[in-house]
Structures are given as C-alpha cells and as structure tokens.
Scaffold this motif. Structure first.
Motif, PDB file in Angstrom:
ATOM      1  N   PRO A 291       0.803  -1.228   0.000  1.00  0.00           N
ATOM      2  CA  PRO A 291       0.000   0.000   0.000  1.00  0.00           C
ATOM      3  C   PRO A 291       0.840   1.285   0.000  1.00  0.00           C
ATOM      4  CG  PRO A 291      -0.967  -1.584   1.496  1.00  0.00           C
ATOM      5  CD  PRO A 291       0.313  -2.188   1.018  1.00  0.00           C
ATOM      6  N   VAL A 292       0.348   2.260  -0.755  1.00  0.00           N
ATOM      7  CA  VAL A 292       0.987   3.579  -0.822  1.00  0.00           C
ATOM      8  C   VAL A 292       0.428   4.422   0.309  1.00  0.00           C
ATOM      9  CG1 VAL A 292       1.384   5.638  -2.217  1.00  0.00           C
ATOM     10  CG2 VAL A 292       1.275   3.390  -3.304  1.00  0.00           C
ATOM     11  N   ARG A 293       1.268   4.691   1.289  1.00  0.00           N
ATOM     12  CA  ARG A 293       0.813   5.326   2.521  1.00  0.00           C
ATOM     13  C   ARG A 293       0.911   6.855   2.465  1.00  0.00           C
ATOM     14  NH1 ARG A 293      -1.179   3.990   7.925  1.00  0.00           N
ATOM     15  NH2 ARG A 293      -0.899   5.964   9.015  1.00  0.00           N
ATOM     16  N   ALA A 294       1.875   7.395   1.704  1.00  0.00           N
ATOM     17  CA  ALA A 294       2.093   8.849   1.686  1.00  0.00           C
ATOM     18  C   ALA A 294       2.551   9.285   0.305  1.00  0.00           C
ATOM     19  CB  ALA A 294       3.130   9.240   2.742  1.00  0.00           C
ATOM     20  N   LEU A 295       2.219  10.534  -0.047  1.00  0.00           N
ATOM     21  CA  LEU A 295       2.702  11.114  -1.298  1.00  0.00           C
ATOM     22  C   LEU A 295       2.744  12.627  -1.177  1.00  0.00           C
ATOM     23  CD1 LEU A 295       0.143  12.491  -3.087  1.00  0.00           C
ATOM     24  CD2 LEU A 295      -0.420  10.079  -3.389  1.00  0.00           C
ATOM     25  N   GLU A 296       3.559  13.217  -2.029  1.00  0.00           N
ATOM     26  CA  GLU A 296       3.644  14.672  -2.115  1.00  0.00           C
ATOM     27  C   GLU A 296       4.226  15.038  -3.473  1.00  0.00           C
ATOM     28  OE1 GLU A 296       5.804  18.297   0.299  1.00  0.00           O
ATOM     29  OE2 GLU A 296       4.757  16.716   1.408  1.00  0.00           O
ATOM     30  N   HIS A 337       7.685  14.134   3.810  1.00  0.00           N
ATOM     31  CA  HIS A 337       7.508  15.549   3.518  1.00  0.00           C
ATOM     32  C   HIS A 337       8.744  16.036   2.786  1.00  0.00           C
ATOM     33  CE1 HIS A 337       6.925  19.983   4.856  1.00  0.00           C
ATOM     34  NE2 HIS A 337       6.220  19.721   3.778  1.00  0.00           N
ATOM     35  N   HIS A 338       8.517  16.779   1.703  1.00  0.00           N
ATOM     36  CA  HIS A 338       9.626  17.307   0.902  1.00  0.00           C
ATOM     37  C   HIS A 338       9.538  18.825   0.874  1.00  0.00           C
ATOM     38  CE1 HIS A 338      11.278  18.782  -3.017  1.00  0.00           C
ATOM     39  NE2 HIS A 338      12.309  18.087  -2.576  1.00  0.00           N
ATOM     40  N   ARG A 339      10.695  19.484   1.092  1.00  0.00           N
ATOM     41  CA  ARG A 339      10.714  20.941   1.082  1.00  0.00           C
ATOM     42  C   ARG A 339      12.135  21.427   0.804  1.00  0.00           C
ATOM     43  NH1 ARG A 339      10.855  24.877   5.570  1.00  0.00           N
ATOM     44  NH2 ARG A 339       9.876  26.809   4.882  1.00  0.00           N
ATOM     45  N   MET A 340      12.280  22.216  -0.254  1.00  0.00           N
ATOM     46  CA  MET A 340      13.534  22.901  -0.582  1.00  0.00           C
ATOM     47  C   MET A 340      14.723  21.941  -0.588  1.00  0.00           C
ATOM     48  SD  MET A 340      13.006  26.451   1.548  1.00  0.00           S
ATOM     49  CE  MET A 340      14.543  27.130   0.889  1.00  0.00           C
ATOM     50  N   GLY A 341      14.561  20.826  -1.286  1.00  0.00           N
ATOM     51  CA  GLY A 341      15.666  19.898  -1.458  1.00  0.00           C
ATOM     52  C   GLY A 341      15.863  18.921  -0.326  1.00  0.00           C
ATOM     53  N   THR A 342      15.042  18.972   0.711  1.00  0.00           N
ATOM     54  CA  THR A 342      15.138  18.048   1.839  1.00  0.00           C
ATOM     55  C   THR A 342      13.914  17.140   1.851  1.00  0.00           C
ATOM     56  OG1 THR A 342      16.385  19.652   3.151  1.00  0.00           O
ATOM     57  CG2 THR A 342      15.347  17.836   4.331  1.00  0.00           C
ATOM     58  N   LEU A 343      14.158  15.851   1.936  1.00  0.00           N
ATOM     59  CA  LEU A 343      13.087  14.867   2.015  1.00  0.00           C
ATOM     60  C   LEU A 343      13.176  14.182   3.376  1.00  0.00           C
ATOM     61  CD1 LEU A 343      10.813  13.107   0.743  1.00  0.00           C
ATOM     62  CD2 LEU A 343      12.645  11.587  -0.071  1.00  0.00           C
ATOM     63  N   VAL A 344      12.061  14.173   4.106  1.00  0.00           N
ATOM     64  CA  VAL A 344      11.988  13.518   5.409  1.00  0.00           C
ATOM     65  C   VAL A 344      10.987  12.379   5.311  1.00  0.00           C
ATOM     66  CG1 VAL A 344      11.542  13.812   7.858  1.00  0.00           C
ATOM     67  CG2 VAL A 344      12.528  15.693   6.562  1.00  0.00           C
ATOM     68  N   VAL A 345      11.397  11.204   5.808  1.00  0.00           N
ATOM     69  CA  VAL A 345      10.562  10.013   5.717  1.00  0.00           C
ATOM     70  C   VAL A 345      10.397   9.427   7.118  1.00  0.00           C
ATOM     71  CG1 VAL A 345      10.252   7.768   4.640  1.00  0.00           C
ATOM     72  CG2 VAL A 345      11.488   9.578   3.413  1.00  0.00           C
ATOM     73  N   GLY A 346       9.145   9.182   7.523  1.00  0.00           N
ATOM     74  CA  GLY A 346       8.838   8.540   8.790  1.00  0.00           C
ATOM     75  C   GLY A 346       8.534   7.074   8.591  1.00  0.00           C
ATOM     76  N   GLY A 347       9.078   6.215   9.470  1.00  0.00           N
ATOM     77  CA  GLY A 347       8.979   4.786   9.264  1.00  0.00           C
ATOM     78  C   GLY A 347       8.102   4.058  10.247  1.00  0.00           C
TER      79      GLY A 347
END
Length: 550
Positions: A291-296, A337-347
């Motif tokens: 399942p696809v849980r998150a997108l942006e 969450h992606h912002r200004m070249g930074t991608l943060v991923v919660g696991g």
C-alpha cells in the motif's frame, strides 16, 4: 431666465432691476428683504419655496472636495457601503470604484480574518496569488505617498500583520521549469485559462508585455474582491457542488491536489493521477508492491512512500519513475515531507530518515517507539513528527536530536499541520459563533506560530510551537481523527466515524459537518475553493464551493 425672456421688455427691465438691487445690498439688508417677502407670500408661493430651497442647499461634498480627501473618507467604509456609495451618482461611482480602495479592501480580507468585521476571504488562484503578493508589496510603497496613512488599516488590523499561509500544494509552483516545447497541451490549456482570467489589478500593478508586445489582460481589484466574496459566501452558507469518483479498488490512504492535478495513493499499491477540473484519470503509476501510505508532489516531481519500505520519485506528467530509494529494510514508509531539497521520511519502526536530495546523503533520527504517522519540515533546520506512541516531537536537524516533546493526547497521534502565522483571534467571529475566548494567559500567543494535531482520541490540540504549551483542545468527533488540514480561515478533519467537519481556524467552532459515508475517512485535503475527501471504500469526494454560474 427662460421665464424672464417670455415677458415684455419693460417687465424684463423692471425685474432685472429688482434682482440687481437685491444683489447690491449687504447681507443684513438681504435678510431683511427676504423676511418681508416671506411674510407677503401666499400658500402656493411658500410651497414653492419649500421645494426649491432644499435643492439649492444640497451640495455634493464628494464632488466639491479634492479627490485625495474624498478617497480618504471612502476608505473608512466597508465593502457593502462602498458598493452603495457607487450607486449615488457617476462622480461617486468613479471614486468608490477606485482601485486603491479595493486593493486595500483585498489586503484587509484575503487569507485572513478582518478584526473589525470578523470575516475573511479565501486566497486567489495559483496564477493570481503570485501577482497579488507582488502587487501588495508594490502598492505598499506607492500608497504610502498617496495618502498619509492606511485608512483601512486604521479601522481594522494593521497592514504589517498580513502574512500568507504556506501552501504545500503550490510551494513548488515558481521553482519548476519546463521547456515550452515539451509542456503538455493540457498544461497549455490551463495556462491559457489562467492568463485569460488572471487576478490582476489595473492600477495597482505594472502592465507587463511579452516579447511580441502583447499586453496581458488586467482586472480591477473590485472584481477580484467580488469573485472571492462569492466563494466566501458559499463557504458561510454551505453551498457546494459534490462530485464522487471511484478512484481505487481499495481504500484511499493519501490525496493531494492543485489547480491542474489530483493524485491519490491506495491500499492497492497504485498511484493515480487525475485531471483536477474534469476528474478524469490521466495516468496510473505502478511499481510499489505494498500500500501507498504517503505522497507529495510539486510542479516537477512526485514522491510516493509505501509500506514496502521504498520511496519512489516520479515524473508524474509522463508517468516515468525517476528513482527508487530503499529507505527502510525492516519496515514500511508511513509518512514523508519534501521541502527545498530536503526529504523527510517517517517509518514503521519509529525511525525518521532525512535526505539531502541534491547530494543523496541521509541520516537517521531516533526517539519515537512506534509508527511515525506524520512529519513536517519547519523553517530551515526544524522538523516536527507525530507517532502512534502518542507523542509529538520537535527536532533540530543541525544537532540531529529532539529538542522538545509535546505530550497530552491519550491515543495515537495521526496527523499534524503547522502554521508560519500567528493564530489570529477575531472578537467578532467569537461573538458570532458563541465561543468563549482563550484564557487571558494565552492572549499574548495570538501572533505566535502554532501547530494543530489530530489523534485517535477524537480530539484536536492546538500547540504553541515556541513554548510547547497546549493552547486549546477541540472536541467534536465521536471517533478518532485520521487526517486534518487547515488554512488561515478553516480547519478540515476526517474521522473514523465517516464524517468530515469544518472548523473556524480562529474561534475553533465547528461550522458544519459532512456525513459522507459509513466508511472511515482516511485523508482530507483543502484549498480555498474545495474540499477533497478519500475514504476506506476507494471513493474520492469533491466538494466545490466555487460560483455555480462561473
């Protein structure tokens, strides 16, 4: 003079002499003569004086005064009074429709709550928003020399308090670039609509031309205000058009949209790209195995995170997968969450991984003990996260450690949203909604940035980002809250009880409730004109609050 010309010559000379003698007398003698004439008049003659004298005494002070003074007077009126003033005469209409007045009216109400009237207007569309912000800055310089102060701001709230909420759907609108030759025809059609109806003012913005000398069509600020007022009235009276689409074969877990596209992710491991206007399926992105849980997404690319432990980067316009990141080996991706070249991923394991997209370097943050349901970047080096461990954490990305923990929820915290603005409390809005103000100890928090979290304990909490203090706890849902989003005017929440509630951002009062389905509402998304809801049965519901005649 026409009546005098119809008389014989001798009588004309006689009457002209009487007028001449009266004009040559002093004010005191004129008054004495008038008193005698009034005493000699009969009833019909007195009736004529009663009709004629008021007309002679009526003076159009707006036409007699200098234009700057007239504009100064009119600038203290609200929108309804300005429209009524424009109906008095042509002179009043030219003054009451002046672009300076209506530009300031837009600045006072768009994307904020006016402290005087207690109402606000939604943001402009994406193309007009950039021009609106630019012309607002330009006009603040021009208007400072035209009038000695900002009259509208003196009546309502100060103009320097006007800030705009960051919009995750359009944050990359100005950064993306595509050569003109490769822009899809559909995008060109949307761009043409934006240029044709772009929200631009005649007098408060510079008229720019393209390389062929074509002058872009400009719109008066009064038209912009009227267009936004129609949408605002639809929100207040809860008038909308509903559209329902079977978007996936299984439950929808995430949704995001902008003026061009809506993108959904589902339990069926697929990502669907939709036309936001026609709600037709544009493409289907396959590649995830769970399942696809998150997108942006932004103008250029789409990030999708799945329970298979990967994040895929897509060119969603062509349907091409650009890169696949193996984020976690022992758990799935729950949030990103992606912002200004930074991608943060919660696991799934409680670990957060932070990527520098340009350098493709990463590091981990540990502290949560359960699923990290939402992550949000804030400022240059700050991150917020919420988890099934019932905690919300603030992280310093330079120090790579947790600097504050927010506790108070009694169940899993499913979502969080941040604001760069202060929480603007409107006295008028509070009176109308019947809600009491926050306690006096929180009165100084009105201009501070805040955070709203939603939990499966059926409550929302409003937090002061700087101090970590819980400013308010909002009740209303019967079951847990799975998703929430908000802007400067309203909060939208989706719950496990199948309802969607819309709340006032200032007073926290529940404005109305949508009973959409018996299935749980997994995700919600909001713009200035519509609400989009994704449920556990695979349906997407769109509630459009735009003018039905537009």
């Amino acid at each position: 003079q026409l009546s005098l010309g119809a008389l014989p010559q001798e009588e004309q000379v006689k009457i002209s002499g009487i007028w001449r003698d009266f004009a040559s007398e002093t004010a005191e003698r004129r008054l004495l003569i008038l008193q005698g004439l009034v005493n000699l008049c009969c009833i019909p003659q007195l009736s004529y004086l009663n009709r004629a004298v008021p007309q002679q005494l009526r003076v159009d002070f707006m036409a007699a005064a200098p234009p700057d003074i007239s504009l100064k007077i009119l600038s203290y009126l609200d929108a309804k009074s300005l429209c009524q003033a424009a109906q008095v005469s042509r002179t009043w209409a030219s003054l009451a429709n002046d672009d300076i007045l209506w530009h300031r009216m837009c600045v006072q109400h768009i994307d904020k709550v006016c402290k005087k009237c207690g109402w606000g207007l939604p943001l402009l569309d994406r193309s007009g928003r950039r021009i609106y912000e630019a012309t607002a800055r330009l006009s603040s310089l021009v208007n400072s020399s035209e009038l000695d102060s900002n009259p509208v701001s003196s009546v309502c709230s100060p103009q320097d308090n006007i800030q705009f909420m960051s919009d995750p759907h359009t944050s990359g609108a100005s950064s993306g670039f595509m050569p003109f030759a490769v822009i899809p025809q559909r995008a060109l059609r949307i761009r043409g609509r934006e240029e044709e109806g772009g929200n631009v003012s005649d007098s408060s913005s510079t008229v720019a031309g393209n390389s062929h000398g074509h002058r872009t069509k400009r719109r008066p600020w009064k038209d912009i205000f009227a267009e936004r007022q129609i949408v605002a009235n639809n929100w207040r009276k809860f008038r909308y058009r509903e559209l329902q689409v079977q978007a996936h074969a299984d439950g929808i877990l995430c949704v995001q949209f902008n003026d061009e596209y809506m993108i959904t992710g589902s339990y069926d491991s697929k990502v669907h790209v939709w036309d936001s206007e026609t709600m037709e399926l544009v493409s289907e992105l396959t590649g995830h195995t769970m399942p696809v849980r998150a997108l942006e997404f932004d103008e250029c690319k789409l990030f999708s995170g799945s329970l298979d432990g990967t994040v895929k980067i897509w060119d969603y316009r062509t349907g091409t997968c650009i890169r696949t990141l193996r984020v976690f080996d022992n758990g799935g991706v729950i949030s990103l969450h992606h912002r200004m070249g930074t991608l943060v991923v919660g696991g799934e394991s409680g670990t957060i991984r932070v990527y520098n997209i340009a350098k493709m370097t990463s590091f981990e943050l540990t502290g949560h003990t359960d699923w990290v349901n939402s992550v949000r970047l804030y400022g240059a080096n700050t991150l917020f996260s919420c988890s099934d461990d019932m905690l919300v954490k603030r992280w310093d990305l330079e120090q790579r450690q947790c600097v504050r923990t927010f506790s108070g929820h009694s169940h899993h915290v499913q979502s969080l949203q941040l604001s760069s603005n202060g929480l603007l409390k409107s006295d008028s809005a509070n009176r109308k909604s019947g809600q009491q103000q926050l306690s006096s100890r929180n009165a100084d928090n009105n201009t501070r940035p805040f955070m709203i979290t939603g939990s499966l304990d059926s409550t929302m909490r409003v937090w002061d980002i700087d101090t970590g203090e819980c400013l308010d706890t909002i009740f209303g849902h019967i079951e847990g809250i799975w998703s929430l989003e908000f802007d400067s005017l309203r909060i939208v929440t989706g719950s496990n009880d199948g309802t969607v509630k819309v709340w006032d951002t200032s007073s926290h009062a529940c404005l109305f409730t949508l009973k959409t389905t018996s299935a749980a509402i997994n995700c919600v998304s909001i713009s200035d004109t519509c609400i989009i809801v994704g449920d556990n049965d695979g349906y997407v519901r769109v509630y459009d609050f735009r003018d039905t005649h537009s």
